[in-house]
Design a protein around this motif. Structure first.
Motif, short mmCIF file in Angstrom:
data_model
loop_
_atom_site.label_atom_id
_atom_site.label_comp_id
_atom_site.label_asym_id
_atom_site.label_seq_id
_atom_site.Cartn_x
_atom_site.Cartn_y
_atom_site.Cartn_z
N PRO A 54 -5.61 5.89 -7.72
CA PRO A 54 -5.84 5.59 -6.18
C PRO A 54 -6.73 3.96 -6.54
CG PRO A 54 -6.71 7.71 -6.73
CD PRO A 54 -6.11 7.83 -7.88
N GLU A 55 -7.60 3.86 -7.83
CA GLU A 55 -8.10 2.20 -7.44
C GLU A 55 -6.90 1.25 -7.94
OE1 GLU A 55 -8.77 4.66 -10.45
OE2 GLU A 55 -9.22 6.09 -9.03
N ARG A 56 -6.36 1.83 -8.99
CA ARG A 56 -5.30 0.30 -9.83
C ARG A 56 -4.47 0.46 -7.32
NH1 ARG A 56 -2.64 -3.26 -11.24
NH2 ARG A 56 -0.44 -2.94 -12.88
N GLY A 57 -4.03 1.63 -7.18
CA GLY A 57 -2.91 1.12 -6.16
C GLY A 57 -3.75 0.34 -5.27
N LYS A 58 -4.77 0.71 -4.80
CA LYS A 58 -6.28 -0.15 -4.39
C LYS A 58 -6.30 -1.52 -4.73
CE LYS A 58 -11.03 0.59 -1.47
NZ LYS A 58 -11.26 -1.24 -1.78
N HIS A 72 4.10 8.08 4.52
CA HIS A 72 4.84 9.11 4.64
C HIS A 72 4.87 10.20 3.65
CE1 HIS A 72 7.42 6.32 1.53
NE2 HIS A 72 6.69 5.18 2.74
N ILE A 73 3.80 9.85 2.52
CA ILE A 73 4.03 10.74 1.50
C ILE A 73 2.40 11.15 1.01
CG2 ILE A 73 4.11 10.94 -0.72
CD1 ILE A 73 6.45 8.91 -0.66
N CYS A 74 1.45 10.44 0.95
CA CYS A 74 0.33 10.01 0.60
C CYS A 74 -0.55 9.08 0.15
CB CYS A 74 -0.03 11.27 -0.49
SG CYS A 74 -2.08 11.57 -0.80
N GLU A 75 -1.12 8.41 1.18
CA GLU A 75 -1.35 7.22 0.98
C GLU A 75 -2.22 7.10 -0.57
OE1 GLU A 75 -4.33 8.45 3.96
OE2 GLU A 75 -2.01 8.61 3.98
N LYS A 76 -3.07 8.18 -0.51
CA LYS A 76 -3.57 8.22 -1.89
C LYS A 76 -4.11 7.50 -3.31
CE LYS A 76 -7.95 10.75 -4.06
NZ LYS A 76 -8.40 11.82 -3.96
N HIS A 77 -2.66 8.48 -2.84
CA HIS A 77 -2.01 8.04 -5.10
C HIS A 77 -0.62 7.32 -5.23
CE1 HIS A 77 -4.17 10.47 -6.98
NE2 HIS A 77 -4.50 11.18 -5.71
#
Length: 120
Positions: A54-58, A72-77
């Motif tokens: 999550p931190e990397r994606g953010k 559409h999937i799971c925005e956290k990961h």
């Protein structure tokens, strides 16, 4: 990086299989049944979806307009990445490998937990 180059890279990763579970629009790459990459074949702008911490994606979403949460999937990961020439190949490969490694680690933990629960 084009779709064929992405396929070639993914298939170079150990134990990778590809599938088209939803018809001709979506190609997925998985390892032991766990998906690490979605490739949207008929999207108006070529894009992939990768799983990141999550931190990397953010961090990446804040830095690049061409990366967004994968609602559409799971925005956290999961993160959508436009692959329209915005990023060099090595960056896209790095994100795919991060996704692969994250899913691989999760698979190992699931197996370990299953073995532990059976031994009790």
């Amino acid at each position: 990086m084009n779709i064929q180059e992405i396929q070639n890279y993914c298939q170079s990763l150990p134990n990778t299989e590809k599938a088209m579970p939803c018809g001709e629009d979506l190609l997925v790459f998985h390892m032991e049944g766990n998906i690490y990459l979605y490739v949207w074949l008929k999207a108006p702008i070529p894009s992939i979806t990768v799983k990141l911490q999550p931190e990397r994606g953010k961090e990446l979403r804040e830095r690049y307009n061409a990366i967004s949460p994968a609602y559409h999937i799971c925005e956290k990961h999961w993160n959508d990445i436009f692959i329209d020439g915005t990023f060099p190949n090595n960056m896209i490969e790095e994100w795919i490998k991060e996704s692969y490694d994250l899913v691989k680690t999760e698979s190992i933990h699931l197996v370990q937990n299953e073995v532990l629960s059976r031994s009790k």
